[in-house]
Design a protein around this motif. Structure first.
Motif, short mmCIF file in Angstrom:
data_model
loop_
_atom_site.label_atom_id
_atom_site.label_comp_id
_atom_site.label_asym_id
_atom_site.label_seq_id
_atom_site.Cartn_x
_atom_site.Cartn_y
_atom_site.Cartn_z
N GLY A 72 -62.64 78.51 30.83
CA GLY A 72 -61.58 78.65 29.95
C GLY A 72 -60.70 79.86 30.73
N MET A 73 -61.27 80.50 31.62
CA MET A 73 -59.83 81.42 32.91
C MET A 73 -59.78 80.29 33.20
N ALA A 74 -60.26 79.12 33.45
CA ALA A 74 -59.22 78.34 34.76
C ALA A 74 -57.67 78.12 33.54
N LYS A 75 -57.93 77.32 32.61
CA LYS A 75 -56.87 76.94 31.38
C LYS A 75 -56.17 78.08 31.99
N VAL A 76 -56.68 79.29 31.52
CA VAL A 76 -55.44 80.40 31.65
C VAL A 76 -54.28 80.85 32.70
N VAL A 77 -55.23 80.24 34.17
CA VAL A 77 -54.51 80.08 35.46
C VAL A 77 -53.11 79.08 35.27
N PHE A 78 -54.13 77.72 34.65
CA PHE A 78 -52.28 77.06 34.43
C PHE A 78 -51.38 76.69 33.65
N GLU A 79 -51.89 77.63 32.80
CA GLU A 79 -51.03 77.81 31.67
C GLU A 79 -50.40 78.80 31.62
N ALA A 80 -50.60 79.76 33.13
CA ALA A 80 -49.96 80.90 33.40
C ALA A 80 -49.33 80.77 34.69
N SER A 81 -48.86 79.53 35.19
CA SER A 81 -48.62 78.19 36.43
C SER A 81 -47.47 77.56 35.86
N GLU A 82 -47.01 77.83 34.08
CA GLU A 82 -45.78 77.17 34.10
C GLU A 82 -44.98 78.24 33.64
N THR A 83 -45.02 79.19 34.29
CA THR A 83 -43.63 79.93 34.43
C THR A 83 -43.74 81.17 35.15
N ASP A 84 -45.15 81.13 36.01
CA ASP A 84 -44.96 82.38 37.18
C ASP A 84 -45.82 81.60 38.95
N PRO A 85 -44.84 81.53 39.55
CA PRO A 85 -45.26 80.68 40.40
C PRO A 85 -46.41 81.03 41.40
N ASP A 101 -55.39 67.86 41.10
CA ASP A 101 -54.59 67.34 39.77
C ASP A 101 -55.39 67.01 38.38
N GLU A 102 -57.05 66.48 39.28
CA GLU A 102 -57.62 65.59 37.75
C GLU A 102 -58.18 66.61 37.43
N TYR A 103 -58.67 67.90 38.36
CA TYR A 103 -59.53 68.88 37.41
C TYR A 103 -58.70 69.80 36.96
N ARG A 104 -57.30 69.50 37.65
CA ARG A 104 -56.04 70.86 36.05
C ARG A 104 -55.70 69.41 34.67
N ALA A 105 -56.19 68.32 34.79
CA ALA A 105 -56.06 67.59 34.29
C ALA A 105 -57.60 67.81 32.91
N MET A 106 -57.97 68.26 33.18
CA MET A 106 -59.61 67.97 32.99
C MET A 106 -60.07 69.14 31.69
N VAL A 107 -58.81 70.95 32.63
CA VAL A 107 -59.49 71.67 32.24
C VAL A 107 -58.68 72.01 30.65
N GLU A 108 -57.14 71.54 30.90
CA GLU A 108 -55.96 71.05 30.41
C GLU A 108 -56.59 70.43 29.11
N ALA A 109 -57.16 69.34 29.67
CA ALA A 109 -57.15 68.37 28.09
C ALA A 109 -58.29 69.23 27.22
N THR A 110 -58.78 69.70 27.73
CA THR A 110 -60.37 70.83 26.93
C THR A 110 -59.99 71.63 26.23
N PRO A 111 -60.01 71.73 24.53
CA PRO A 111 -59.66 72.57 23.69
C PRO A 111 -60.12 73.66 23.68
N TRP A 112 -59.18 74.69 23.55
CA TRP A 112 -59.66 76.32 22.63
C TRP A 112 -61.25 76.01 22.21
N SER A 113 -61.17 75.30 21.44
CA SER A 113 -62.30 75.35 20.42
C SER A 113 -63.32 75.01 20.73
N GLU A 114 -63.46 73.88 21.69
CA GLU A 114 -65.11 74.12 22.18
C GLU A 114 -65.34 74.66 23.38
N LEU A 115 -64.74 75.41 23.81
CA LEU A 115 -64.45 76.41 25.07
C LEU A 115 -65.36 77.74 24.39
N VAL A 116 -64.40 77.86 23.29
CA VAL A 116 -65.22 79.05 22.51
C VAL A 116 -66.20 79.17 22.33
#
Length: 533
Positions: A72-85, A101-116
Motif C-alpha cells: 500500500g505504501m508503494a502504491k502511494v509512492v507510485f501515485e505521488a510520482s505522477e505529479t512529483d518527479p 514496470d511489472e511491479y508497478r503494474a501489479m501494485v496499481e492493479a491491487t485495489p485499496w479495499s484488498e490492501l486495507v
C-alpha cells in the motif's frame, strides 16, 4: 517489540527521535516500549521516572498483514510520482534495478479495499506511513521474527526491499534493509559456513585452503532435523550451546526424536532442559563462557564475534573460569576431531594453541576476511563487505530485481478461527525464563495465558481471567490443544491472539513451517479458543 527483543535498541530510537527522525512502529500488539521508554543510562530520567518517546507513529497491523501494508505504501509512492518527479529515484532505478514496470503494474492493479482488508489498517493509516516515507531523505526498514515466521515471510522481506528500491534507499549512507538478527553466533555461523546448503564456490575455496574434501550432500535445518530425529535417521546429535528441545516447535515430538539417538552431546555453559532429554548414551561437556579467561599455549585468547550490523570484533574474557577443568569450545571441537579422525592431517592441536592461527586460515578461506587478524584489532573491529551496500547486486541480471509476489490472504476462512502469535515475556531470554512476570505487559506470576481482543472474548462468552482451551489443527490434520490457560484482554487486532513460547509450542506440528524459508509458523497458528468446561 524492541523492549523485549532488542532492548539496546530503545536508546537508539529515543536518540533518533531527539534528532528529529521519524520512527514508525509496526506491531499487532500495542506495546509499551513502542511509544515511550526510560533510557537506562540517563540517571536523572530514571530517578524522576521521566520517559522518552520511542515512536512518532504506530501501525497496528494484523498478523501477517505487513506485506499488504508495504505494498500500500508503494502504491502511494507510485501515485505521488505522477505529479512529483522526485517521488521515485529514477536514475537509481534505471541504472541498478530490473522488473520495475511489472511491479508497478501489479501494485496499481491491487485495489485499496484488498490492501486495507489484508493489512488490517485504514487507507488513511497506510497513506500516513507512506507520507512519512516520501518526506524522508533516508530510510531504514528493520524487522524481526514477526515478519519472518509466516508462510509468506520471504515475500514480505522482498516487498520491503521493493519499497526501499523505489526511492534509492539501498547502497546509500543511512538507508537500507536492516534485519534484527539476534545473537553474535547467529551472524558468525552463517558467515563462517554453518549452512546446510553452502555454495560450491564456498566449499571449493575451503577445500583449497584447508587441503580437505568437503561433503557436497546438503545438510538439514532445524525443521528437517526434528523430522529426521523422529524417524530415527540421525544417530548422533551434537549441540553447541542452545536448548534445542525447548526452542524447536513441538517440544514433545523433538524430545521423542532425541530419545531415539544412539548418542547425544551438549557443549554448554549452563544446564538446560535439553540435557534431560537424551539418547541411549549422553554427554554434557561444560565449556568456558565468553566472559571467562581462555588460556592456551600462546597465552590469553580472544574470540571474534559478528554483530547484527556485520561488524566483527574481538571479545576477551576476563573472569576467572568457574572450574580449572573447563575447556574452550575450540579445544573441545579439536579434541573431538582428533578422537574421531586420529590420522587427520589437519593440525587441530596447533590451531587451539593460538586462535590467531584459526583466523589466519579464515582470512584465506572467507571472502572479505583478508588481513583478518590486523582488521579485527582495530578499535571498532571491521565490517564485512556487503556487495549491496556498494550497489553491487549478485543476481543473474546483475541488478536489484523487483519481487512480483502475489498478495497473500492472511485472514482465516472460518469466522471462529483466530491467528495466534507466540512470543517471549519480558523476563525471558530465548528459552531461559527468569520469572513468571511480564512487566511491560502488566502480567505477574503467570505464563499459561492467552492475550485476546476484547470483542473476540465477548463473542465467545469469555470474561477477563477465565480459563480457556486452545485448539489448533496442524497442516498434517492432527489436532493439538492446551487447556486451562488464562484469558487476558489486550490491545491486539480483532481475529488475533498471542501467548508465550515454549508453553504454546505444542500447538505447532512438524508440518507447520514456511515452504519459502523453513521457518516454523510461530506467528501464524490458526486456533479456536473456548472456555474450559
Amino acid at each position: 517489540n524492541a523492549a523485549s527483543n532488542a532492548p539496546r535498541m530503545l536508546t537508539s530510537l529515543a536518540e533518533a527521535i531527539d534528532r528529529g527522525a521519524q520512527v514508525v512502529h509496526v506491531n499487532p500488539l500495542r506495546e509499551v516500549a513502542g511509544t515511550r521508554t526510560i533510557v537506562p543510562h540517563e540517571i536523572l530520567d530514571m530517578a524522576t521516572f521521566n520517559s522518552t518517546p520511542t515512536s512518532t507513529m504506530n501501525l497496528q497491523v494484523r498478523p501477517g498483514g505487513d506485506l499488504a501494508l508495504v505494498r500500500g505504501m508503494a502504491k502511494v509512492v507510485f501515485e505521488a510520482s505522477e505529479t512529483d518527479p522526485t517521488a521515485l529515484d529514477q536514475d537509481f532505478l534505471d541504472r541498478y534495478t530490473t522488473g520495475l514496470d511489472e511491479y508497478r503494474a501489479m501494485v496499481e492493479a491491487t485495489p485499496w479495499s484488498e490492501l486495507v482488508e489484508q493489512a488490517g489498517l485504514t487507507e488513511a493509516e497506510i497513506r500516513g506511513a507512506a507520507d512519512v516515507y516520501l518526506a524522508a531523505k533516508r530510510t531504514v526498514i528493520s524487522w524481526c521474527l514477526g515478519v519472518s515466521q509466516h508462510q509468506h515471510g520471504v515475500d514480505t522481506v522482498r516487498e520491503i526491499v521493493n519499497l526501499l528500491l523505489l526511492r534509492g534507499n539501498v547502497g546509500r549512507k543511512g538507508t537500507g534493509p536492516s534485519p534484527v538478527r539476534g545473537h553474535s553466533n547467529v551472524q558468525g555461523n552463517r558467515t563462517c559456513g554453518i549452512n546446510h546448503k553452502p555454495t560450491e564456490e564456498w566449499l571449493a575455496k575451503l577445500d583449497e585452503v584447508c587441503g580437505i574434501t568437503s561433503p557436497r550432500e546438503p545438510g538439514l535445518d532445524t525443521v528437517h532435523t526434528v523430522a529426521a530425529l523422529h524417524r530415527g535417521d540421525l544417530k548422533v546429535f551434537l549441540g553447541m550451546g542452545g536448548n534445542f528441545v525447548r526452542a524447536a516447535p513441538d517440544t514433545k515430538l523433538t524430545a521423542e526424536g532425541m530419545g531415539r539417538c544412539e548418542l547425544t552431546v551438549h557443549v554448554s555453559t549452563k544446564l538446560n532442559r535439553s540435557h534431560l532429554t537424551h539418547g541411549k548414551e549422553a554427554l554434557i561437556l561444560p565449556c568456558l563462557g565468553r566472559t571467562e579467561r581462555d588460556e592456551q599455549e600462546s597465552g590469553p585468547q580472544s574470540i571474534s564475534t559478528e554483530d547484527a550490523m556485520s561488524s566483527v570484533m574481538l571479545s576477551l574474557g576476563s573472569r576467572k573460569p568457574a572450574s580449572p577443568h573447563l575447556l574452550s569450545e575450540p579445544e573441545i571441537i579439536a579434541r573431538l576431531a582428533r578422537a574421531v579422525m586420529p590420522a587427520s592431517a589437519t593440525p587441530w592441536e596447533w590451531y587451539v594453541g593460538d586462535y590467531d592461527r584459526i583466523r589466519d586460515v579464515m582470512a584465506k578461506a572467507l571472502p572479505g576476511f583478508e588481513g583478518f587478524n590486523e582488521l579485527v584489532r582495530q578499535k571498532y573491529g571491521f565490517r564485512i563487505p556487503q556487495p549491496a551496500r556498494e550497489r553491487d547486486f549478485r543476481t543473474p541480471s546483475g541488478k536489484a530485481e523487483f519481487s512480483h509476489a502475489d498478495l497473500p490472504n492472511v485472514i482465516p476462512e472460518e469466522a471462529d478461527v483466530l491467528v495466534l502469535q507466540t512470543m517471549r515475556s519480558h523476563d525471558q531470554w530465548n528459552t531461559t525464563i527468569y520469572s513468571a512476570d511480564d512487566r511491560y505487559r502488566g502480567v505477574r506470576n503467570i505464563r499459561e495465558l492467552v492475550f485476546m481482543n476484547r470483542r473476540d472474548m465477548k463473542e465467545r462468552g469469555i470474561a477477563e481471567g477465565d480459563l480457556v482451551d486452545i485448539v489448533a489443527t496442524s497442516r498434517d490434520g492432527s489436532v493439538r490443544s492446551i487447556t486451562a490457560f488464562r484469558a487476558l484482554e489486550y490491545d491486539t487486532p480483532r481475529g488475533s491472539a498471542a501467548g508465550y513460547f515454549p508453553e504454546m509450542n505444542v500447538l505447532l506440528g512438524p508440518d507447520d513451517y514456511s515452504r519459502q524459508s523453513d521457518q516454523p509458523l510461530m506467528k501464524d497458528i490458526r486456533v479456536r479458543i473456548a472456555k474450559t468446561a
